[in-house]
Design a protein around this motif. Structure first.
Motif, PDB file in Angstrom:
ATOM      1  N   ASN A 148       0.817  -1.208   0.000  1.00 28.77           N
ATOM      2  CA  ASN A 148       0.000   0.000   0.000  1.00 28.77           C
ATOM      3  C   ASN A 148       0.859   1.270   0.000  1.00 28.77           C
ATOM      4  O   ASN A 148       0.360   2.352  -0.289  1.00 28.77           O
ATOM      5  N   ASP A 149       2.141   1.121   0.350  1.00 21.03           N
ATOM      6  CA  ASP A 149       3.036   2.275   0.400  1.00 21.03           C
ATOM      7  C   ASP A 149       4.011   2.257  -0.776  1.00 21.03           C
ATOM      8  O   ASP A 149       5.182   2.593  -0.634  1.00 21.03           O
ATOM      9  N   LYS A 172      -8.354   8.147 -12.021  1.00 23.52           N
ATOM     10  CA  LYS A 172      -7.274   8.331 -11.053  1.00 23.52           C
ATOM     11  C   LYS A 172      -6.370   9.507 -11.405  1.00 23.52           C
ATOM     12  O   LYS A 172      -5.474   9.861 -10.634  1.00 23.52           O
ATOM     13  N   SER A 196       0.384   8.047  -4.385  1.00 22.02           N
ATOM     14  CA  SER A 196      -0.024   8.212  -2.987  1.00 22.02           C
ATOM     15  C   SER A 196      -1.515   7.961  -2.798  1.00 22.02           C
ATOM     16  O   SER A 196      -1.995   7.869  -1.665  1.00 22.02           O
ATOM     17  N   GLN A 197      -2.259   7.848  -3.915  1.00 22.74           N
ATOM     18  CA  GLN A 197      -3.667   7.468  -3.832  1.00 22.74           C
ATOM     19  C   GLN A 197      -3.777   5.972  -3.506  1.00 22.74           C
ATOM     20  O   GLN A 197      -2.811   5.236  -3.600  1.00 22.74           O
ATOM     21  N   SER A 198      -4.957   5.551  -3.172  1.00 23.08           N
ATOM     22  CA  SER A 198      -5.211   4.124  -2.976  1.00 23.08           C
ATOM     23  C   SER A 198      -5.385   3.487  -4.352  1.00 23.08           C
ATOM     24  O   SER A 198      -6.419   3.652  -4.997  1.00 23.08           O
ATOM     25  N   LYS A 200      -4.582   0.075  -7.148  1.00 21.54           N
ATOM     26  CA  LYS A 200      -4.175  -1.292  -7.440  1.00 21.54           C
ATOM     27  C   LYS A 200      -3.238  -1.206  -8.651  1.00 21.54           C
ATOM     28  O   LYS A 200      -3.634  -0.735  -9.718  1.00 21.54           O
TER      29      LYS A 200
END
Length: 313
Positions: A148-149, A172, A196-198, A200
């Motif tokens: 996630n980072d 996005k 830095s967004q969520s 995939k």
């Protein structure tokens, strides 16, 4: 491929009439055909207009614009305007001197659809020969980034991603525009904010993007310490440290980059960059004014002693 969403390829250009034809030929050669290519000129004075007229007449999927005054001069303004004019479900930023593998769009779009990712990246190369391979089994070359980072690794330069490689789901990119005031590091800045967004993120472990090294590139001008480019690098590092000061590993990495910049400026006899940003560099060594001033004087005179300036905890 049963499903063929529109891909918008957005290319800023400036005085690249001698190169952009090859770039557009690599777009025209794509096995995936549902694309639009938007070229935005940033004030070229060469034969770009004449060349683009020929390509637009050759294929209606290619569209050519001049950057309007509402956007600042530079590639960032041209990209932002190109995005306004685009209609694709997916965005592919590209540069006017680079090349795509002939199957690049097909491979990326296929894996986006299959895996429902927001961004897909591949490997980049400066060797044109690495684009010659045809890929028969796409699935084996694909994986999904689980972290996630991911953006932290990108900030720390653990992931080498160039702006012309990713395909991004349009939704996005809507709130992530290029900073038109930056003349150096703008791609890095954009991708940090994107990642830095969520998201995939999918990754293809093959070379699909050829990056041409140019003698007149901004990177080379910065490496030669031309004032406006080198100074902008410092300002970008300041911005990153301010924004990510709460993340220790990111702050540590940017302080390390600043110490490396300091040494480069001194060794290349450009101490005025250090004096312009005196406290900024001093804090990257965590030294007192007296300590830093002594080191700076010795470094300028003898061009050595840098190893003794390790970060003081």
């Amino acid at each position: 491929m049963a499903e063929q969403p529109l891909v918008s390829i957005i290319i800023p250009t400036y005085n690249r009439a001698h190169l952009i034809g090859e770039t557009l030929d690599s777009v025209l050669a794509q096995t995936y055909t549902n694309w639009e290519c938007i070229v935005v000129d940033d004030g070229s004075t060469d034969a770009t207009d004449e060349l683009m007229a020929k390509y637009c007449a050759k294929d209606s999927r290619i569209r050519y614009y001049h950057r309007p005054d509402e956007h600042l001069p530079g590639g960032n303004g041209a990209r932002n305007y190109g995005f306004k004019m685009s209609k694709g479900e997916y965005i592919q930023w590209f540069d006017s001197d680079d090349l795509m593998h002939v199957e690049s769009l097909e491979i990326k779009v296929r894996n986006i659809i299959r895996s429902k990712v927001d961004v897909i990246i591949s490997k980049t190369t400066t060797s044109i020969n690495k684009l010659g391979t045809q890929y028969s089994n796409l699935r084996k070359e694909f994986d999904i980034v689980e972290k996630n980072d991911f953006y932290i690794d990108f900030i720390k330069s653990r992931n080498n991603i160039l702006i012309g490689d990713p395909i991004i789901v349009r939704s996005k990119t809507i709130d992530v525009i290029f900073d038109e005031k930056l003349i150096r590091g703008q791609d890095h800045d954009y991708l940090i904010r994107l990642f830095s967004q969520s998201l995939k993120i999918g990754r293809i472990r093959n070379y699909l993007y050829y990056y041409r090294k140019s003698e007149n590139s901004i990177t080379r001008q910065a490496a030669n310490l031309k004032f406006k480019f080198a100074n902008t690098q410092i300002l970008l590092n300041k911005k990153m440290l301010s924004k990510y000061s709460e993340i220790d590993e990111v702050a540590f990495e940017y302080h390390r980059k600043n110490r490396k910049l300091y040494r480069s400026y001194i060794e290349k006899n450009r101490p005025y960059f250090v004096f312009l940003h005196y406290n900024f560099f001093r804090k990257s060594f965590n030294l007192s004014i007296v300590e830093f001033s002594i080191y700076l004087f010795l470094n300028m005179i003898f061009k050595k002693g840098f190893d003794r300036m390790k970060y003081k905890i």
